[in-house]
Design an enzyme around this catalytic site. Structure first.
Site, PDB file in Angstrom:
ATOM      1  N   SER A   1       0.828  -1.244  -0.093  1.00  0.00           N
ATOM      2  CA  SER A   1       0.249   0.110  -0.095  1.00  0.00           C
ATOM      3  C   SER A   1       0.925   1.171   0.033  1.00  0.00           C
ATOM      4  CB  SER A   1      -0.745   0.040   1.335  1.00  0.00           C
ATOM      5  OG  SER A   1      -1.532   1.353   1.494  1.00  0.00           O
TER       6      SER A   1
ATOM      7  N   TYR B   1      -2.561  -0.158  10.454  1.00  0.00           N
ATOM      8  CA  TYR B   1      -2.708  -1.145   9.082  1.00  0.00           C
ATOM      9  C   TYR B   1      -1.451  -0.390   8.525  1.00  0.00           C
ATOM     10  CZ  TYR B   1      -3.705  -1.711   4.384  1.00  0.00           C
ATOM     11  OH  TYR B   1      -4.057  -1.931   2.910  1.00  0.00           O
TER      12      TYR B   1
END
Length: 247
Positions: A139, A152
């Site tokens: 990500s 996260y």
């Protein structure tokens, strides 16, 4: 890296980015195995794709992982490409009552620890192939942590560090096994449902992955991640502040 005539295992392949990657690779004549915990979702996804086999498996469960690998080796003779796509995230603000520890523990188990275990157990079969690959779906948060998905973001930073060191190691020990990493921005999936910010379609991530594989581009930055990464290189602190104000 060749993108046809491979046997490909995709975790979290029943929806979102995983399903988009499965679809793109299936259309190029690859044999696809999609895995996840939801049997109905996996079967529905596999029914829409050619040459795709669904296998129910929880990659956070050691026994499930062992059974998955046993079945893959027995039915397919191993795999050529592993796509570590399964992931989870909690959106919340850090506070004294947020239970960040509990949320982070779950995220780390899915997004980091399970990837290390599955990858390690599949290294022998991947190493036997003339050419093979590991693909980790990371990500933009690996570079630029995002406030409302703080823990996260930490899992993706950990995954990025692991991926880099795995690549360096395999270049020395098993050069036929290549390690790729994909860095999407926010993508329109079930995990991001409810967010009111611009999002990339999963198909765009899949298209960029296939192009990156074909060109041996080991770090694949998709969509808005390309510009944000350049901003990050020039000023990490400014990039963090800019991306968090936009998000």
């Amino acid at each position: 890296m060749k993108t046809t005539d491979n046997t490909v295992l995709i975790t979290g392949g029943g929806s979102g980015i995983g399903l988009a990657i499965a679809s793109a690779l299936a259309q190029k004549g690859n044999r696809i195995i999609i895995t996840g915990r939801n049997e109905a979702k996996l079967k529905a996804a596999a029914a829409t794709l050619p040459n795709t086999t669904p296998i129910v498996s929880d990659i956070t469960n050691a026994d499930d992982v062992d059974q998955l690998i046993k079945q893959i080796n027995a039915d397919f003779g191993g795999i050529d490409i592993l796509v570590n796509n399964a992931g989870t995230a909690f959106a919340y603000q850090l506070s004294a009552t947020a239970d960040a520890y509990g949320k982070a523990k779950q995220e780390m188990e899915v997004n980091y620890f399970s990837i290390i275990r599955l990858t390690e157990k599949l290294l022998p079969t991947l190493a036997e192939k003339e050419e093979s690959a590991i693909v980790n779906i990371s990500s933009v948060a690996a570079f630029v942590p995002i406030q409302f998905i703080a823990t996260y973001s930490a899992t993706k930073a950990a995954l990025h560090a692991y991926t880099q060191t795995l690549r360096l190691t395999l270049e020395q020990t098993t050069p036929t096994l290549k390690v790729f990493e994909v860095f999407p921005p926010f993508v329109a999936t079930e995990m991001t449902k409810g967010l009111t910010i611009p999002m990339l379609p999963p198909s765009a991530v899949a298209d960029d992955l296939l192009a990156g594989l074909a060109q041996d581009q080991f770090e694949i930055k998709t969509g808005a991640t390309k510009d944000m990464y350049q901003h990050y290189l020039s000023s990490p602190e400014a990039a963090v502040r800019t991306y968090n104000s936009a998000a």
